[in-house]
Design an enzyme around this catalytic site. Sequence first.
Site, PDB file in Angstrom:
ATOM      1  N   HIS C 141     -93.163 -51.397 -22.134  1.00 48.47           N
ATOM      2  CA  HIS C 141     -91.932 -52.175 -21.910  1.00 48.47           C
ATOM      3  C   HIS C 141     -91.004 -51.525 -20.885  1.00 48.47           C
ATOM      4  O   HIS C 141     -90.057 -52.176 -20.426  1.00 48.47           O
ATOM      5  CB  HIS C 141     -91.156 -52.339 -23.224  1.00 48.47           C
ATOM      6  CG  HIS C 141     -91.866 -53.155 -24.250  1.00 48.47           C
ATOM      7  ND1 HIS C 141     -92.384 -54.397 -23.985  1.00 48.47           N
ATOM      8  CD2 HIS C 141     -92.149 -52.914 -25.569  1.00 48.47           C
ATOM      9  CE1 HIS C 141     -92.963 -54.889 -25.084  1.00 48.47           C
ATOM     10  NE2 HIS C 141     -92.840 -54.009 -26.055  1.00 48.47           N
ATOM     11  N   HIS C 180     -96.974 -57.427 -27.997  1.00 50.94           N
ATOM     12  CA  HIS C 180     -95.788 -57.739 -27.203  1.00 50.94           C
ATOM     13  C   HIS C 180     -96.158 -57.800 -25.725  1.00 50.94           C
ATOM     14  O   HIS C 180     -97.128 -57.182 -25.293  1.00 50.94           O
ATOM     15  CB  HIS C 180     -94.716 -56.671 -27.444  1.00 50.94           C
ATOM     16  CG  HIS C 180     -94.336 -56.526 -28.884  1.00 50.94           C
ATOM     17  ND1 HIS C 180     -94.814 -55.504 -29.680  1.00 50.94           N
ATOM     18  CD2 HIS C 180     -93.572 -57.303 -29.681  1.00 50.94           C
ATOM     19  CE1 HIS C 180     -94.322 -55.648 -30.916  1.00 50.94           C
ATOM     20  NE2 HIS C 180     -93.574 -56.737 -30.943  1.00 50.94           N
TER      21      HIS C 180
HETATM   22 ZN   LIG Z   1     -96.022 -53.823 -29.316  1.00 51.81          ZN
END
Ligand SMILES: [Zn+2]
Lengths: 372, 372, 372, 372
Positions: C141, C180
């Site tokens: 991320h 994610h």
């Molecule tokens: Zn994750």
Amino acid sequence: MRTTGYVWHERYSWHDTGTFAGIIAPGSTVQPFHNFESADSKSRFNSLVEVSSLIDHLVKVPARIATDEDILRIHTPRHLDFIKNQSELVVGDAGDGWSPFGHKGIEIARLAAGGTIAAVDAVLRGDVTNAYALVRPPGHHAERDMGMGYCIFANIPIAIEWARANHGIERIAVVDFDIHHGNGTQSIFADDPNVLTISLHQDRLFPQDSGYVTETGGSGAEGSALNVPLPAGTGNGAYAAAFERLVLPALRNFKPEAIFVASGFDASAVDPLGCMTLTATAYRQMTASLVTVADELCDGRLIMSHEGGYSPVYVPYCGLAVLEELCGFETGIPDPFEFSFGNSPAHALTQAQDDVLNVAENIARQMQLIVG
Amino acid sequence: MRTTGYVWHERYSWHDTGTFAGIIAPGSTVQPFHNFESADSKSRFNSLVEVSSLIDHLVKVPARIATDEDILRIHTPRHLDFIKNQSELVVGDAGDGWSPFGHKGIEIARLAAGGTIAAVDAVLRGDVTNAYALVRPPGHHAERDMGMGYCIFANIPIAIEWARANHGIERIAVVDFDIHHGNGTQSIFADDPNVLTISLHQDRLFPQDSGYVTETGGSGAEGSALNVPLPAGTGNGAYAAAFERLVLPALRNFKPEAIFVASGFDASAVDPLGCMTLTATAYRQMTASLVTVADELCDGRLIMSHEGGYSPVYVPYCGLAVLEELCGFETGIPDPFEFSFGNSPAHALTQAQDDVLNVAENIARQMQLIVG
Amino acid sequence: MRTTGYVWHERYSWHDTGTFAGIIAPGSTVQPFHNFESADSKSRFNSLVEVSSLIDHLVKVPARIATDEDILRIHTPRHLDFIKNQSELVVGDAGDGWSPFGHKGIEIARLAAGGTIAAVDAVLRGDVTNAYALVRPPGHHAERDMGMGYCIFANIPIAIEWARANHGIERIAVVDFDIHHGNGTQSIFADDPNVLTISLHQDRLFPQDSGYVTETGGSGAEGSALNVPLPAGTGNGAYAAAFERLVLPALRNFKPEAIFVASGFDASAVDPLGCMTLTATAYRQMTASLVTVADELCDGRLIMSHEGGYSPVYVPYCGLAVLEELCGFETGIPDPFEFSFGNSPAHALTQAQDDVLNVAENIARQMQLIVG
Amino acid sequence: MRTTGYVWHERYSWHDTGTFAGIIAPGSTVQPFHNFESADSKSRFNSLVEVSSLIDHLVKVPARIATDEDILRIHTPRHLDFIKNQSELVVGDAGDGWSPFGHKGIEIARLAAGGTIAAVDAVLRGDVTNAYALVRPPGHHAERDMGMGYCIFANIPIAIEWARANHGIERIAVVDFDIHHGNGTQSIFADDPNVLTISLHQDRLFPQDSGYVTETGGSGAEGSALNVPLPAGTGNGAYAAAFERLVLPALRNFKPEAIFVASGFDASAVDPLGCMTLTATAYRQMTASLVTVADELCDGRLIMSHEGGYSPVYVPYCGLAVLEELCGFETGIPDPFEFSFGNSPAHALTQAQDDVLNVAENIARQMQLIVG
Ligand SMILES: [Zn+2]
Ligand SMILES: [Zn+2]
Ligand SMILES: [Zn+2]
Ligand SMILES: [Zn+2]
């Protein structure tokens, strides 16, 4: 140059002591919690050994699995069978109801005894000068016919008999600085004049009716046991004095071919189960003395096997001090608890502690454990 | 008939002391773990109070929120502002770097001081005879201008001044049996001849340079402080003797209108931070003595406020013993640790402990803290 | 014969994510607890690797410390300075308030990036065929100018640029099967036609407004990103289909010199943060496919870097399956969760999932990400 | 004005589920950890009820102990004896090997059934309008002759039969929104036309071969069971639709004298054992619907008994929403997870979910469970 073997097996952290409230089985009036004897203190000790890079100055020695033959050199077939049976249960117990272990727990107990075997093997083969076996479960309370006090098998005695059977040595000393009496080791070798067992412990802590200064060895082996039952609150000074006046003289007098150490850290100032006040400095000093005397007496052959120590936060630093002394490398990592506990007035030798040492010295002289 | 108020607020268990390794902030050479000062010991104490049904024999007293006005009777505006500011952070600290608390932590600290206020209010209004405030965070180390040692606000001093302001009493005694010196309470009332502060503690444990037997009160208040710094390892016998020879005579001599108790259980045999050897029996006996002397002196007005005690497994039983004595109801729940620690030789009064008591007695007589 | 490098550093388990309630900072209305992103899942994964003896079939690769130079190949000086400053605090944050880390946390973040560098180095030097870097904190991320979602530095992008700078390779593919969206990796290489980023993820889970199927690469790099946003509940069948229809064709079309994998296990059926239903079988199959395609395309050069996965009990088995496929050795240890989750009807490809794959295929064809 | 009873007994948090790795018994290849079914989610739920002050708007109802007579209205003597015997062990099991409990565990299981009895008693006596029994262990998997799936006794069925025996009511509906099939409740009342059992659950999750839409009641009680097996990933929209189209019409058609709810929170987006995506909003809406329909049909008589839910961090907020709707008081405490999970596309009703509802509607119409 001195080299140090280091035994750790990840499965030691899998040893399952259940949801005891410290030492108490949960039930109607006891809320479940964590057993004091959990993986935390040992796995965090190993973690610090790795993170500190001390591991790079040690020789990793793989644990082995103690076989039935290895175990039966010490334990009765009855006890081995009992543990085998208990290991088939969801939760077993080593014999006294205070020593729970999980399904297949015997496999880990074999690794703990085998880890101590691996350590002594590495030393006696000359691969390393000395060794530390960071094993779990512990062993020094286990007697020939039963486990107790968290201990399933007698790790050090099993390793001693293995060494005798495989390396032709005979005369062994065991120094036990765990806060509890090393009753198992003592009773196993009670009648063996070639094994000297020395235990420093908190007076009548566990087992309660054991470890008296008057216990000096069984028949035919008088003078093969030395007990120093120190009062609650004892600090660095008295342990140093006990080493100077009793442990080292007795070792020098006995002249072992190898020295084992039952290395428990439950006499530390931060231990929940003990009421002593040792800091990492005491463990460092005791180890330094043992290294020196091992150099003098037996080519440095020192094999330490981990016993108790229930502070997940302090055992790592006490253990690091021990390992640094064993291998001679300083990590430079400070003891973060020194600030809080290093200056305690409890570190001075008190009259009451001195009295204990005097009595022990007198008895030891009578038994010719020490001379002069 | 005696009735006992009981303060517990669920939010006490929300007080967030982070991931300290016991007492040490984590970092490069310190692996994170749990703070010794966690919710466990207190919430498990409350849990046992409920499960044992003792709660049905107590009068629940709701905690209140200490206002700025309540706090400023003791603390400086500077300290209150500091705590307000720290409470806006993700993690704040009460002032010494060893006293972390979470976001909005001041709200819980207000409840802890307010819980002690609620307890004294219930007693002084005559709703109950005596009361136990099981609060968190603790208070006895907090000084007028700074928090320290896990303490944010001085819970007992705040409650004392609240009582003076609202109930027209003046003369107060504080007995502190937490293992650490009650430095905050003592310093706050150092110059107040109407507050007697008595602290039994392990000699130079924390704060290290505090709690000497020679600290006997500030100027104009000579003889208003009594310190009994006992050596590490002290057990039930010496605490009983200290009560008999020092605490009770001093209370009888002082004739307080109410007695507060800083009730810490870190002198227990199972505490990780202390090296004393008390069992629940000692806490029971001290409480029984205090109930008796409170009956004699001040219509039974005894207000206990919880301080330290870091054994999640033993604090509940020590606390239960205290509550049973306060309210006069026996739950019949046995102390599961009595078997292991009740027979320790450490419970006998030693010469060294007797020496401390003698010195303290002599000083107390000189200062007219005790007579005869 | 295939060999597999394995990176694990004990200090990864020291990364301190505090007392968050899962993902939420504690406060007035949030009781403190444990962060989902704790050491448990990763250290237990490593523990199983050791206890299973799989470690004996892997090549241990030591993590290195990513230098400022390494980090600045990807991140802005502003971000690096920000993390340096946050690391001096008791508790820092990577930038979004959901990514806490402890004092000196940057040191561990450097080790995580450096562990991924060490993995790719071992592969590109030819020491091993492929490698798994079990690092913590995760990285996918993290964007050039800020950390987020538990990620401090972009581990894989840093390793990619290191490899380009040191090993003369240029064309890289990244496959991200963390639940994610791999927003960081995608944004970092958005405009680089030589890096293909593929992400399979739960549709709009985190970051919420990211990972759309229409995100296909930045200017000058059209067709360098492939997103497969699958609906909650997706199981083994759809992931297999996504690999067959999208991931493998895209890799074959792109012809990378090395393949990186952002290996998250939070799409497992037992994950608290995700709502997918994968079992270890899916991770095994995806890895087998990647091994095969890496053999075809780039001499087997596959570098997996650990991302999310918040089930301390299931990540170890999912991870073991991946490692077994990487190195070709079967431990014989069964997946204990297979019995409960292996037969779920959720493993069949549904119409809704098929629709997503069809849309993605169409777009991928338009962008010439896949052909035929 | 509506009033709500609330049952919580501190001893529920003492229920000891051991060191399972989530749902798996530890052993040679499974490292011990925590059971998913731990005290955390429930005790933290109760903690939030107290800290939020919602407790001041509820009527505390003390749990009672279910007697043998109470239990034998539902269970076989064989099962009761089995549990009695297992409770004498250090660790017992309710019957399937996945349902461990500690020594004397039956005492807590009696309190869980008795807590549900106390709740229905308070409602039927008119002390309160409705009630929530926050009990542990859960009950909805327990069958007449065996426990399973963490459940020892069938809490709700025991309370139903108690109510029938003591309050002269006969016709009862049970709505079960736990993510797992309410197989125990359904099987216990399979042949009883006066008990309608409705279960919404993840299709074939647990028990795996149970909860089919075609299960509609036993012989002589056709149309007394309604099952809605939703696919993994189902969100708020489908649950709302299921209530609108199935649950509420069936209740209105059945016209119960009281409605029980098996209230599990394991369909939440943050649950480790489930793969649904519900947020607190869904629980709030389902409860609001049930309150409305209970008002219409049976003077508001709604009795909720807590079942599963394994997120220690989210169950408190889901539960708070339920309690707020039951009692009509809004605490104003926001759901901290709403930001992350409230906007998921998974909350829209999908075709696949709609298909399930259509099938269920058709069957329900055929069975005259719903009309029109
Ligand atoms: Zn994750
Ligand atoms: Zn010990
Ligand atoms: Zn204290
Ligand atoms: Zn469930």
